[in-house]
Write a protein that holds these residues in place. Structure first.
Motif, PDB file in Angstrom:
ATOM      1  N   ARG A  44       3.327  -8.032   5.116  1.00 46.83           N
ATOM      2  CA  ARG A  44       1.865  -7.416   5.923  1.00 46.83           C
ATOM      3  C   ARG A  44       2.174  -6.896   7.996  1.00 46.83           C
ATOM      4  O   ARG A  44       1.840  -5.825   8.424  1.00 46.83           O
ATOM      5  CB  ARG A  44       0.518  -7.782   5.265  1.00 46.83           C
ATOM      6  N   ARG A  47       4.896  -3.744   9.211  1.00 43.90           N
ATOM      7  CA  ARG A  47       4.892  -2.544   9.373  1.00 43.90           C
ATOM      8  C   ARG A  47       5.409  -1.679   9.923  1.00 43.90           C
ATOM      9  O   ARG A  47       5.831  -1.709  11.299  1.00 43.90           O
ATOM     10  CB  ARG A  47       3.263  -1.810   9.492  1.00 43.90           C
ATOM     11  N   PHE A  53      -1.041   1.791   4.730  1.00 47.30           N
ATOM     12  CA  PHE A  53      -1.732   0.354   4.379  1.00 47.30           C
ATOM     13  C   PHE A  53      -1.909   2.054   3.115  1.00 47.30           C
ATOM     14  O   PHE A  53      -2.321   2.921   3.714  1.00 47.30           O
ATOM     15  CB  PHE A  53      -3.028   0.354   4.858  1.00 47.30           C
ATOM     16  N   ILE A  60       0.655  -2.410   2.797  1.00 49.37           N
ATOM     17  CA  ILE A  60       1.937  -1.815   3.432  1.00 49.37           C
ATOM     18  C   ILE A  60       2.657  -1.035   2.380  1.00 49.37           C
ATOM     19  O   ILE A  60       3.455  -1.764   1.402  1.00 49.37           O
ATOM     20  CB  ILE A  60       2.790  -1.922   4.300  1.00 49.37           C
TER      21      ILE A  60
END
Length: 173
Positions: A44, A47, A53, A60
């Protein structure tokens, strides 16, 4: 037989390093993250440019993902087929040929298609009056006049609405 059973148990213990009780959940978590890398906190934090998201759980996921692998929620609407696109285009209004064709079927239907309710009711009532006046032979001229006007008006209004929609307007109020 006891030798074979003792061989099996040391083999099982050899695969587990000392202190494996504390590392075993990490190994299971690693196996879990290989299946679902989006659900871990370390992923997470990093990214990538082609990731977004999840709109439900916040994990992610790939930008092209249709369904989140963590929570299973659909991220995008399913793609439309050609038939769906055609039906949507025909029913949203603004196609002058559809509007004129509906007015050919019955005066006022093209105006309903163009979302002009008052004009549609007026043309429908006028066509009924013209049909009723055929008994006095006045309707032989009056009904075709109402019918042709309804076709013309439906086409012109739908054409104008389609040009306004292409230009970015919302159409009629």
């Amino acid at each position: 037989m006891t030798d074979e059973s003792t061989d099996d148990s040391p083999t099982a213990s050899e695969t587990k390093p000392p202190g494996s009780d504390s590392e075993e959940p990490a190994t299971e978590g690693t196996a879990d993250t290989e299946e679902r890398p989006q659900g871990t906190e370390s992923v997470r934090a990093s990214r990538g440019p082609d990731e977004v998201f999840c709109r439900n759980c916040g994990a992610i996921i790939s930008e092209e993902a249709e369904i989140c692998p963590d929570c299973g929620v659909r991220q995008r609407d399913p793609p439309n087929t050609a038939v769906d696109s055609l039906l949507e285009e025909l029913t949203t209004g603004g196609n002058p040929f559809v509007a004129a064709g509906l007015s050919v079927v019955f005066p006022g239907l093209g105006q309903l298609y163009n979302r002009e309710l008052q004009k549609a009711i007026l043309l429908m009532v006028a066509s009924f009056i013209a049909l009723a006046s055929m008994l006095a032979f006045v309707g032989l001229i009056l009904y075709p006049a109402v019918w042709l006007y309804a076709i013309y008006d439906a086409y012109v209004v739908a054409d104008r609405q389609s040009k306004e929609n292409e230009a970015g307007g919302d159409g009629p109020d």
